[in-house]
Design an enzyme around this catalytic site. Structure first.
Site, PDB file in Angstrom:
ATOM      1  N   TRP A   1      39.415  38.035  43.943  1.00 45.04           N
ATOM      2  CA  TRP A   1      39.332  38.106  42.472  1.00 45.04           C
ATOM      3  C   TRP A   1      38.189  37.264  41.915  1.00 45.04           C
ATOM      4  CZ3 TRP A   1      41.917  40.192  38.231  1.00 45.04           C
ATOM      5  CH2 TRP A   1      41.668  39.568  37.001  1.00 45.04           C
TER       6      TRP A   1
ATOM      7  N   ASN B   1      36.559  36.336  37.784  1.00 42.15           N
ATOM      8  CA  ASN B   1      36.430  36.668  36.371  1.00 42.15           C
ATOM      9  C   ASN B   1      35.260  35.912  35.758  1.00 42.15           C
ATOM     10  OD1 ASN B   1      38.995  34.899  36.701  1.00 42.15           O
ATOM     11  ND2 ASN B   1      38.673  34.637  34.539  1.00 42.15           N
ATOM     12  N   ASP B   2      35.443  35.138  34.726  1.00 44.84           N
ATOM     13  CA  ASP B   2      34.329  34.654  33.897  1.00 44.84           C
ATOM     14  C   ASP B   2      33.140  34.088  34.676  1.00 44.84           C
ATOM     15  OD1 ASP B   2      36.630  34.879  32.383  1.00 44.84           O
ATOM     16  OD2 ASP B   2      36.643  32.810  31.721  1.00 44.84           O
TER      17      ASP B   2
ATOM     18  N   GLN C   1      34.752  32.123  37.898  1.00 41.94           N
ATOM     19  CA  GLN C   1      36.193  32.003  38.112  1.00 41.94           C
ATOM     20  C   GLN C   1      36.552  32.824  39.344  1.00 41.94           C
ATOM     21  OE1 GLN C   1      38.841  30.421  35.592  1.00 41.94           O
ATOM     22  NE2 GLN C   1      36.996  29.264  36.100  1.00 41.94           N
TER      23      GLN C   1
ATOM     24  N   SER D   1      37.334  27.820  32.939  1.00 39.36           N
ATOM     25  CA  SER D   1      35.907  28.004  32.641  1.00 39.36           C
ATOM     26  C   SER D   1      35.252  26.783  32.008  1.00 39.36           C
ATOM     27  CB  SER D   1      35.733  29.216  31.729  1.00 39.36           C
ATOM     28  OG  SER D   1      36.039  30.374  32.462  1.00 39.36           O
TER      29      SER D   1
ATOM     30  N   ARG E   1      40.170  25.053  25.627  1.00 35.10           N
ATOM     31  CA  ARG E   1      39.523  25.234  26.934  1.00 35.10           C
ATOM     32  C   ARG E   1      38.096  25.788  26.805  1.00 35.10           C
ATOM     33  NH1 ARG E   1      43.690  29.010  26.502  1.00 35.10           N
ATOM     34  NH2 ARG E   1      43.067  31.195  26.540  1.00 35.10           N
TER      35      ARG E   1
HETATM   36  N1  DQQ Z   1      39.370  32.824  31.710  1.00 33.39           N
HETATM   37  C1  DQQ Z   1      39.550  32.883  30.298  1.00 33.39           C
HETATM   38  C2  DQQ Z   1      39.198  31.495  29.864  1.00 33.39           C
HETATM   39  C3  DQQ Z   1      39.766  30.657  30.940  1.00 33.39           C
HETATM   40  C4  DQQ Z   1      39.528  31.474  32.157  1.00 33.39           C
HETATM   41  C5  DQQ Z   1      38.687  33.946  29.699  1.00 33.39           C
HETATM   42  C6  DQQ Z   1      40.640  31.394  33.145  1.00 33.39           C
HETATM   43  O1  DQQ Z   1      39.711  31.136  28.614  1.00 33.39           O
HETATM   44  O2  DQQ Z   1      39.136  29.395  31.037  1.00 33.39           O
HETATM   45  O3  DQQ Z   1      38.662  35.113  30.461  1.00 33.39           O
HETATM   46  O4  DQQ Z   1      40.352  32.150  34.295  1.00 33.39           O
END
Ligand code: DQQ
Length: 466
Positions: free
Chosen positions: A26, A28-29, A45, A90, A146
């Site tokens: 996986w 993400n950001d 991430q 993030s 965050r």
């Molecule tokens: N992904 C979110 C953020 C967080 C992160 C946005 C967690 O707010 O920090 O996609 O994986």
């Protein structure tokens, strides 16, 4: 990494070949993009243990040319019993007097932490004083706290943290610090309205662009930007819009490079349901680097980074074609699932016009990239993209108006399940499609309700970045 997982992942026909992805699992950001000594570093991430959103680490990669990426060891992992024991969320990366410094969010609860590197960004030491911000500002009921984003000004470091104020709306909270360690809360840099931009703003980014400043926020839906003036640490937004009109591109992060370009990447969410993603062994990709700039008329410019041209292979060109509602097969045998297409149209009398891509020979699968001049809608219609009942077949799009007398140029990247479209360098849409048929590779032109004219179409096969 498990060899059988790598093989399984590499066999997936939906896995992109020139968009950044980790070897498996996986992502993400995009996190903390930064250029150091000419080299671009990207963190992200990452869950090293599966293709689901859990165990958040910071993955790491670097690139000399913005196109080809080298995977590096994981930069940050949760510390048992530490303030980030439940995940490294993030954040950003800055150079603090020559020391690369990551500022990130530890969960749960959400707190801000720092880590530094003394070996060229390869390994990271978390500061023993973490968290450097242990609680949200006193006196406001926040919806989250965050995704720090910091920058340097003459009198010190400034930082926005993504947040929201209960019953008010999303907010970017502004802080100041002399040393990245002790932080003073200055107040909200910007606060949204609940009904317009949601209750929580994730991943704020804030930077100068031309004469203005741009604040980008991710409100769980489409990414919003505000453009306005920033003076005396107060931001006055005067316009706003969407950085991407689709539903896949999210949580973008950006850097300023040594050529003065503001480059931005977003996370391309999958559009297969989350429950089935683990069985594929990977999920998530990063968008192509997008350069943001200001057009002379004050509109936001968005275009793919120029270096992507180095991936161009076999080339085909078409000129001067009338596109009628009855027309089909206008491009002969132009086919592919890893292509760059630059098509310029005169919309003529058409109600809508554009390209069909990922079209099967029997016509059961297709995706339309379209523009409707009279309603000002730019869209990717993936409602027939896939016969797979698990694929999320949908149309996505939003408002885009051609300036009077302008031709329409659609700059399109097809990369297996990824589609990215730029319209006149003024709007962008990313989308994901999962055709089931190996022959769903056809490209064609279409017009409805009248005749449009293709001025030119340039098509390139694209190479893999790996
Ligand atoms: N992904 C979110 C953020 C967080 C992160 C946005 C967690 O707010 O920090 O996609 O994986």
């Amino acid at each position: 990494m498990d060899q059988s997982l790598l093989e399984r992942v590499s066999r997936d026909p939906h896995r992109p070949i020139y968009h950044f992805v980790p070897p498996a699992n996986w992502m993400n950001d995009p996190n903390g993009p930064i250029q150091v000594d000419g080299v671009y570093h990207m963190f992200y991430q990452y869950n090293p243990f599966g293709a689901n959103h859990a165990n958040m680490h910071w993955g790491h990669a670097r690139s000399r040319d913005l196109v080809h990426w080298e995977h590096l060891p994981i930069a940050l992992a949760p510390t048992p019993d530490g303030p980030d024991k439940d995940g490294i969320y993030s954040g950003c990366c800055v150079m603090n007097q020559g020391t690369p410094t990551i500022i990130y969010t530890g969960v749960h609860p959400q707190v801000q932490c720092i880590a530094t590197s003394d070996d060229g960004l390869l390994t990271w030491r978390k500061h023993p004083a973490n968290p450097v911000i242990a609680t949200p500002p006193e006196g406001i009921a926040v919806t989250g706290f965050r995704d720090p984003f910091a920058w340097r000004e003459e009198d010190g470091w400034y930082m926005v943290v993504g947040s929201g104020i209960e019953n008010v709306g999303g907010a970017a909270l502004l802080y100041r610090s002399p040393d990245l360690m002790s932080w003073e809360y200055l107040g909200p840099l910007c606060t949204g309205k609940l009904a317009e931009s949601g209750h929580m703003w994730e991943c704020p980014n804030f930077f100068p662009l031309g004469e203005a400043h741009l604040l980008a926020v991710s409100p769980y839906g489409k990414v919003i930007y505000f453009l306005g003036d920033y003076a005396d640490h107060a931001f006055e937004p005067s316009t706003s819009g969407l950085l991407d009109l689709g539903e896949s591109w999210y949580a973008p992060n950006s850097l300023l490079d040594d050529r003065g370009r503001r480059l931005m990447w977003g996370w391309l969410k999958e559009m297969r349901p989350r429950e089935v993603q683990p069985e594929h062994g990977w999920a998530g990709a990063h968008s192509l680097p997008r350069e943001l700039y200001m057009h002379d008329d004050g509109a936001l410019g968005i275009k793919p980074a120029q270096e992507l041209e180095t991936l161009r292979g076999a080339y085909t060109r078409y000129d001067a074609l009338a596109i009628k509602p009855s027309g089909q097969g206008l491009l002969g045998d132009l086919r592919g699932d890893a292509l760059e297409l630059v098509a310029t149209f005169d919309p003529g009398t058409a109600e809508s016009l554009g390209l069909l891509v990922r079209q099967s020979r029997d016509g059961t699968e297709w995706t339309a990239i379209s523009y409707a001049p009279r309603t000002g809608r730019l869209a990717v219609d993936g409602s027939h993209a896939s016969l797979d009942p698990q694929a999320t077949n949908k149309e996505v799009g939003g408002e885009f108006w051609l300036n009077p007398d302008d031709l329409l140029t659609l700059h399109i990247y097809l990369d297996r399940s990824v589609i990215e479209v730029f319209a006149n360098e003024r709007a962008a849409i990313a989308h994901r499609v999962y055709p089931t048929r190996a022959d769903s590779q056809g490209v064609d032109l279409f017009a409805t309700g009248g005749t449009a004219r293709l001025i030119s179409l340039h098509a390139w096969e694209m190479s893999s970045i790996w």
